[in-house]
Design a protein around this motif. Sequence first.
Motif, mmCIF file in Angstrom:
data_model
loop_
_atom_site.group_PDB
_atom_site.id
_atom_site.type_symbol
_atom_site.label_atom_id
_atom_site.label_comp_id
_atom_site.label_asym_id
_atom_site.label_seq_id
_atom_site.Cartn_x
_atom_site.Cartn_y
_atom_site.Cartn_z
ATOM 1 N N ILE A 103 78.510 50.419 136.827
ATOM 2 C CA ILE A 103 77.679 49.600 135.954
ATOM 3 C C ILE A 103 76.255 50.136 135.989
ATOM 4 O O ILE A 103 75.673 50.301 137.056
ATOM 5 N N LEU A 104 75.700 50.427 134.816
ATOM 6 C CA LEU A 104 74.313 50.856 134.678
ATOM 7 C C LEU A 104 73.511 49.665 134.181
ATOM 8 O O LEU A 104 73.834 49.077 133.147
ATOM 9 N N SER A 105 72.490 49.284 134.948
ATOM 10 C CA SER A 105 71.753 48.071 134.608
ATOM 11 C C SER A 105 70.259 48.287 134.758
ATOM 12 O O SER A 105 69.810 48.944 135.702
ATOM 13 N N GLY A 106 69.501 47.707 133.852
ATOM 14 C CA GLY A 106 68.039 47.833 133.823
ATOM 15 C C GLY A 106 67.358 46.908 134.817
ATOM 16 O O GLY A 106 67.919 46.605 135.855
ATOM 17 N N PRO A 107 66.180 46.496 134.519
ATOM 18 C CA PRO A 107 65.663 46.444 133.148
ATOM 19 C C PRO A 107 65.109 47.795 132.692
ATOM 20 O O PRO A 107 64.463 48.496 133.446
ATOM 21 N N CYS A 108 65.455 48.137 131.484
ATOM 22 C CA CYS A 108 64.818 49.271 130.827
ATOM 23 C C CYS A 108 64.836 48.998 129.332
ATOM 24 O O CYS A 108 65.694 48.282 128.829
ATOM 25 N N PHE A 109 63.878 49.549 128.665
ATOM 26 C CA PHE A 109 63.729 49.320 127.239
ATOM 27 C C PHE A 109 63.817 50.650 126.523
ATOM 28 O O PHE A 109 63.121 51.606 126.893
ATOM 29 N N THR A 122 69.548 50.624 137.907
ATOM 30 C CA THR A 122 70.511 50.561 139.002
ATOM 31 C C THR A 122 71.862 51.031 138.500
ATOM 32 O O THR A 122 72.281 50.667 137.405
ATOM 33 N N LEU A 123 72.519 51.857 139.295
ATOM 34 C CA LEU A 123 73.908 52.228 139.017
ATOM 35 C C LEU A 123 74.741 51.641 140.148
ATOM 36 O O LEU A 123 74.620 52.053 141.304
ATOM 37 N N ALA A 124 75.551 50.658 139.804
ATOM 38 C CA ALA A 124 76.417 50.029 140.794
ATOM 39 C C ALA A 124 77.782 50.692 140.743
ATOM 40 O O ALA A 124 78.363 50.867 139.672
ATOM 41 N N SER A 125 78.268 51.064 141.909
ATOM 42 C CA SER A 125 79.558 51.736 142.021
ATOM 43 C C SER A 125 80.166 51.403 143.374
ATOM 44 O O SER A 125 79.452 51.149 144.342
ATOM 45 N N GLU A 129 79.627 58.547 146.369
ATOM 46 C CA GLU A 129 79.782 59.890 145.805
ATOM 47 C C GLU A 129 79.790 59.842 144.281
ATOM 48 O O GLU A 129 79.257 60.737 143.620
ATOM 49 N N THR A 130 80.381 58.808 143.709
ATOM 50 C CA THR A 130 80.331 58.616 142.255
ATOM 51 C C THR A 130 78.879 58.489 141.814
ATOM 52 O O THR A 130 78.461 59.103 140.833
ATOM 53 N N PHE A 131 78.107 57.702 142.551
ATOM 54 C CA PHE A 131 76.683 57.567 142.239
ATOM 55 C C PHE A 131 76.000 58.931 142.258
ATOM 56 O O PHE A 131 75.233 59.259 141.346
ATOM 57 N N ARG A 132 76.260 59.735 143.258
ATOM 58 C CA ARG A 132 75.615 61.054 143.357
ATOM 59 C C ARG A 132 75.965 61.938 142.157
ATOM 60 O O ARG A 132 75.099 62.620 141.610
ATOM 61 N N ARG A 133 77.238 61.908 141.744
ATOM 62 C CA ARG A 133 77.662 62.731 140.594
ATOM 63 C C ARG A 133 77.006 62.249 139.303
ATOM 64 O O ARG A 133 76.504 63.057 138.524
ATOM 65 N N VAL A 134 77.004 60.941 139.080
ATOM 66 C CA VAL A 134 76.389 60.412 137.856
ATOM 67 C C VAL A 134 74.878 60.636 137.896
ATOM 68 O O VAL A 134 74.272 61.035 136.896
ATOM 69 N N ASN A 135 74.263 60.425 139.030
ATOM 70 C CA ASN A 135 72.826 60.634 139.174
ATOM 71 C C ASN A 135 72.444 62.078 138.852
ATOM 72 O O ASN A 135 71.386 62.328 138.273
ATOM 73 N N SER A 136 73.308 63.020 139.177
ATOM 74 C CA SER A 136 73.005 64.431 138.896
ATOM 75 C C SER A 136 72.974 64.722 137.397
ATOM 76 O O SER A 136 72.403 65.729 136.967
ATOM 77 N N LEU A 137 73.555 63.856 136.584
ATOM 78 C CA LEU A 137 73.514 64.031 135.129
ATOM 79 C C LEU A 137 72.147 63.703 134.560
ATOM 80 O O LEU A 137 71.798 64.146 133.472
ATOM 81 N N PHE A 138 71.372 62.905 135.284
ATOM 82 C CA PHE A 138 70.074 62.456 134.817
ATOM 83 C C PHE A 138 68.983 63.317 135.445
ATOM 84 O O PHE A 138 68.334 62.918 136.398
ATOM 85 N N GLN A 139 68.803 64.508 134.928
ATOM 86 C CA GLN A 139 67.801 65.423 135.464
ATOM 87 C C GLN A 139 66.485 65.241 134.720
ATOM 88 O O GLN A 139 66.092 66.054 133.910
ATOM 89 N N ASN A 140 65.823 64.126 134.991
ATOM 90 C CA ASN A 140 64.583 63.804 134.322
ATOM 91 C C ASN A 140 63.693 63.068 135.307
ATOM 92 O O ASN A 140 64.106 62.064 135.870
ATOM 93 N N LYS A 141 62.486 63.563 135.501
ATOM 94 C CA LYS A 141 61.598 62.964 136.501
ATOM 95 C C LYS A 141 61.161 61.547 136.160
ATOM 96 O O LYS A 141 60.725 60.811 137.029
ATOM 97 N N ASN A 142 61.279 61.147 134.908
ATOM 98 C CA ASN A 142 60.848 59.820 134.508
ATOM 99 C C ASN A 142 61.964 58.804 134.399
ATOM 100 O O ASN A 142 61.728 57.667 133.996
ATOM 101 N N PHE A 143 63.180 59.194 134.734
ATOM 102 C CA PHE A 143 64.315 58.268 134.668
ATOM 103 C C PHE A 143 65.051 58.339 135.991
ATOM 104 O O PHE A 143 65.652 59.356 136.321
ATOM 105 N N ARG A 144 64.965 57.285 136.782
ATOM 106 C CA ARG A 144 65.560 57.280 138.125
ATOM 107 C C ARG A 144 66.667 56.257 138.230
ATOM 108 O O ARG A 144 66.557 55.148 137.722
#
Length: 159
Positions: A103-109, A122-125, A129-144
């Motif tokens: 589950i990917l949850s904000g708040p974000c606009f 927040t990425l709930a899993s 390890e799933t979190f680490r793999r999905v997090n690696s897809l978001f290679q952007n310093k302004n989106f954590r």
Amino acid sequence: CCMRCVFFFFFLFVLFFSFFFNDTATTEIYTLSLHDALPISFKDLEYLFIALPSQTIREVLTNLSLTNKDQEIIVASKGIEISTSDLLSEVVNNTAKSKKISILSGPCFSDEVAQNLPTAVTLASNNKETFRRVNSLFQNKNFRLYYSDDLIGCQIGAH
């Protein structure tokens, strides 16, 4: 809501994701309805992000006939299915073969993300390890992404 609109929302998210988080991505835009032949195969995707109106998810996933048990499904939609009172993770669990649901949850606009302003979600899993793999897809310093193992709390805004 017509299915053409539902697919439009889904592909807008895919397009947005490709341009803002993957600098080398090439993106094709499709206009779809349930009566069209799908030009891509959802069953072969390693990751499937769902960003659809919550009341349409069951119908869309049922029509996609997802059969890949190893597919990572990330739900970015919010809400509870009104007709069943199911959380969206339960809807996905009932309609897709994969049990790898996050589950990917904000708040974000979206306008702030589009402006490349700092955003934390927040990425709930059930699996770090799933979190680490999905997090690696978001290679952007302004989106954590931040990890949580509380899928229910993340869906009801208690994370």
